[in-house]
Design a protein around this motif. Sequence first.
Motif, PDB file in Angstrom:
ATOM      1  N   ASN A 128       6.507  11.601  -3.259  1.00 57.30           N
ATOM      2  CA  ASN A 128       5.382  11.752  -4.185  1.00 57.30           C
ATOM      3  C   ASN A 128       5.752  11.304  -5.594  1.00 57.30           C
ATOM      4  O   ASN A 128       4.947  10.685  -6.285  1.00 57.30           O
ATOM      5  CB  ASN A 128       4.874  13.198  -4.185  1.00 57.30           C
ATOM      6  N   LYS A 188       5.627   7.704  -5.834  1.00 50.12           N
ATOM      7  CA  LYS A 188       4.264   7.151  -5.906  1.00 50.12           C
ATOM      8  C   LYS A 188       3.746   7.059  -7.333  1.00 50.12           C
ATOM      9  O   LYS A 188       2.782   6.354  -7.608  1.00 50.12           O
ATOM     10  CB  LYS A 188       3.307   8.002  -5.071  1.00 50.12           C
ATOM     11  N   MET A 189       4.393   7.804  -8.255  1.00 51.51           N
ATOM     12  CA  MET A 189       3.976   7.714  -9.650  1.00 51.51           C
ATOM     13  C   MET A 189       4.328   6.363 -10.262  1.00 51.51           C
ATOM     14  O   MET A 189       3.672   5.904 -11.192  1.00 51.51           O
ATOM     15  CB  MET A 189       4.615   8.830 -10.477  1.00 51.51           C
ATOM     16  N   TYR A 190       5.380   5.730  -9.781  1.00 53.86           N
ATOM     17  CA  TYR A 190       5.774   4.449 -10.407  1.00 53.86           C
ATOM     18  C   TYR A 190       6.121   3.364  -9.382  1.00 53.86           C
ATOM     19  O   TYR A 190       6.435   2.235  -9.754  1.00 53.86           O
ATOM     20  CB  TYR A 190       6.947   4.668 -11.377  1.00 53.86           C
ATOM     21  N   ARG A 191       6.086   3.690  -8.131  1.00 48.02           N
ATOM     22  CA  ARG A 191       6.326   2.728  -7.075  1.00 48.02           C
ATOM     23  C   ARG A 191       5.036   2.607  -6.255  1.00 48.02           C
ATOM     24  O   ARG A 191       4.185   3.463  -6.353  1.00 48.02           O
ATOM     25  CB  ARG A 191       7.469   3.188  -6.150  1.00 48.02           C
ATOM     26  N   PRO A 192       4.914   1.639  -5.345  1.00 51.00           N
ATOM     27  CA  PRO A 192       5.828   0.535  -5.113  1.00 51.00           C
ATOM     28  C   PRO A 192       5.919  -0.350  -6.354  1.00 51.00           C
ATOM     29  O   PRO A 192       4.948  -0.468  -7.105  1.00 51.00           O
ATOM     30  CB  PRO A 192       5.161  -0.224  -3.961  1.00 51.00           C
ATOM     31  N   ASN A 227       8.559   1.375 -15.455  1.00 54.73           N
ATOM     32  CA  ASN A 227       8.508   2.832 -15.610  1.00 54.73           C
ATOM     33  C   ASN A 227       9.230   3.141 -16.906  1.00 54.73           C
ATOM     34  O   ASN A 227       9.957   2.296 -17.436  1.00 54.73           O
ATOM     35  CB  ASN A 227       9.142   3.533 -14.403  1.00 54.73           C
ATOM     36  N   GLU A 230       0.861  -1.181   0.000  1.00 54.04           N
ATOM     37  CA  GLU A 230       0.000   0.000   0.000  1.00 54.04           C
ATOM     38  C   GLU A 230       0.900   1.234   0.000  1.00 54.04           C
ATOM     39  O   GLU A 230       2.044   1.170   0.454  1.00 54.04           O
ATOM     40  CB  GLU A 230      -0.871   0.029   1.270  1.00 54.04           C
ATOM     41  N   GLU A 231       0.347   2.347  -0.447  1.00 53.40           N
ATOM     42  CA  GLU A 231       1.143   3.572  -0.485  1.00 53.40           C
ATOM     43  C   GLU A 231       1.738   3.910   0.893  1.00 53.40           C
ATOM     44  O   GLU A 231       2.893   4.312   1.010  1.00 53.40           O
ATOM     45  CB  GLU A 231       0.227   4.724  -0.926  1.00 53.40           C
TER      46      GLU A 231
END
Lengths: 457, 457
Positions: B77, B80-84, B111, B13-14
Amino acid sequence: MSEKKIPYKIYLEEQEMPTAWYNLRADMKNKPAPLLNPGTHQPMTAEELGGVFCEELVKQELDNDTAYFDIPEDIRNFYKMYRPSPLVRAYCLEEKLKTPAKIYYKFEGNNTSGSHKLNSAIAQAYYAKKQGLKGVTTETGAGQWGTALSMACSYLGLDCKVYMVKCSYEQKPFRREVMRTYGASVTPSPSMETEVGKKILAEHPGTTGSLGCAISEAVEKAVTNEGYRYVLGSVLNQVLLHQSVIGLETKTALDKYGIKPDVIIGCAGGGSNLGGLIAPFMGEKLRGEADYRFIAVEPASCPSLTRGTYAYDFCDTGMVCPLAKMYTLGSDFIPSANHAGGLRYHGMSSILSQLYDDGLMEAISVKQTDVFEAAEYFARVEGILPAPESSHAIRAAIDEAVKCRETGEEKTILFGLTGTGYFDMVAYEKFHDGQMDDYIPTDEELAKYREMLPKID
Amino acid sequence: MSEKKIPYKIYLEEQEMPTAWYNLRADMKNKPAPLLNPGTHQPMTAEELGGVFCEELVKQELDNDTAYFDIPEDIRNFYKMYRPSPLVRAYCLEEKLKTPAKIYYKFEGNNTSGSHKLNSAIAQAYYAKKQGLKGVTTETGAGQWGTALSMACSYLGLDCKVYMVKCSYEQKPFRREVMRTYGASVTPSPSMETEVGKKILAEHPGTTGSLGCAISEAVEKAVTNEGYRYVLGSVLNQVLLHQSVIGLETKTALDKYGIKPDVIIGCAGGGSNLGGLIAPFMGEKLRGEADYRFIAVEPASCPSLTRGTYAYDFCDTGMVCPLAKMYTLGSDFIPSANHAGGLRYHGMSSILSQLYDDGLMEAISVKQTDVFEAAEYFARVEGILPAPESSHAIRAAIDEAVKCRETGEEKTILFGLTGTGYFDMVAYEKFHDGQMDDYIPTDEELAKYREMLPKID
């Protein structure tokens, strides 16, 4: 709107993934028109279709009533290798656009085929394997479908023969090489391997091919080879059925957070992605449970919905396939050679054509330099280099979000990001170098092909 | 082993994502040797390094004691665009290999840069931006690092100048085009833009370049241009620090399911991925809390750990960089032109070199045709087309799993799948066409470069 904080990416748990595909036709009052036998102009029977497609797929193709088809466990397991795909909240794009709109996209590009095409490829390959066939034949243009099918066949141990539109074969050697990595045989089309290929080459020497040609060759190869069937990556009802997994996952993810999109946008070539994405939402609309705006986005250079005719037409150039009723530009129509943005098919899924004709969906067309401008903007802001095809939807989503900035509306925009552009860098290069034009077919040109549509009572 | 059913892909989860990077050096009894000033042979001071790197990164580079560095919110942040990134249970590979081993891989390829390199690129670009710099310079070989840095700079509005090894520049026009999409300037190296480039071209006219050359040019460009600093994608302590996000995520995911790996495998070029993946596990080992086997896998054509010397050496060909103590083949060593599998750097991260020298980690080398064989096998079974670099780890993981089949051991194998091979199809093509050889440097050849190592007391 829920109070829950929405993450950048919503991934479903494995157990939340769909276990059945949704058949939109079951909820359509006006069913899509049936495929017709090109000789008799009578609806194709299951028996006739069985020579081309494998049995289970024929059933799926013809069934306008069953709302759900169970996804076999083997296919669900394959899906687990690359699905669920993320539903992304485009926070960065929203901020950059200074829009009050909330933007979401369902990203289907995180698999080696680079697009959503794998969702149907594995299903079609699975049923072929189950029927004890040796292999399948198909066509590919940009190469995403061919790659997807190669992957699925390699996984199941099926032979895979791909006819690749000659200009793509030559311009995209790396796509070809990926298919080869997955053990597929790839032939540039038109070829001397088939009767229809020989005929097309004799009539148009030096042609660089078209999707319509390649379909004709692949179909001929399938029907003249014991143990082979033909498979197609778009347009067909069965393909939209399989692609409903996109929309079903999206809806589950949105429902978890109590989000209801106002407008749903997808690029439209043959209709596989758009049809899959909108399926469960359109189902709600058809059943009167909810309302949404749906926007199909197509290239201005190949505008089947926005400037085509709703009529029976051939699915292929060689006219060996059944006739389908669809919005079409005519089976001989080929977009300008300068068109680099995919979505080159002359027709449109019968399901989507019917929905559009019934006024349940809107359609717009966009120019390719506008599409690439949106693509580059998106890549820089959201970090994903999009496929040109997908970028049609990006263009429309950005335009909607900008309208919201002007009106102050806090709309929720959902779009389908069908794939990545890693194999499309020649097109990006053209764009960067200012070598890309915006050719749009003239009315006269379109009229010429319209005249050639088959006459069906 | 937990009774919980393990999904195909474990996504955190984030809120479970790491909020601090882990600095492995804090737990090392024998610290990695300091960088030396190439003129005085004295340890580089923060002030000296500050001319090359930005301030925060100098602190990170020199700090052997602080165990955790908070990840700034802006970087979190961006992550969060390409992870986790997913931790994948390789069910299909296990089944195909008929092994009792349980195989996991941490997949960093989803990514647009195509690899883990983005994890450090965004960190380095962020600190440069924070310091008010105009831009950064760097080198790139295969292009993954250059693409990653271009993406990070584009996101933050920094200028990005990339020196790309000339042979890659010519053979990988699409990589170049991706960087251009992200607004970077890309120069083939050696170039006439720098003094060191001119010198190298004068001495070796017609050279197709090397990573060492490109580093020299990028460093010169940074130190001679107001408002620019140099950034590097591997080898440095700061890079391993940022890459610890890979291992931290992996450990959290494994812990959730009560899984403890027996052996952890990573490919090793400069060491960024391997160092990041193993960090928290090695930390446990160093603190005596757990034990693991670690295996570094390098190409037989560039065997810095397995056949190199542990000594101070130049990081670059032009000898403008500080000296680093590392396992090295000599800064003039360049792998055979036929080597297509990445991991071409002559040296190895000082941290990993020290751990290897202390017997805390194993190393093996593998031949490139064996690597590509494993790559293709993996692609067909697991559906991901791997980068050649990553495929070194795949090779070793498969070999370990096969040993388990023979011994019946139910080992848990974890490896790092650093990236995708979409831009490496020329190498795959060579492999398919049987045009790939397995050149391994002779002892005489390695001795020649060993003789040229700088003499440091």
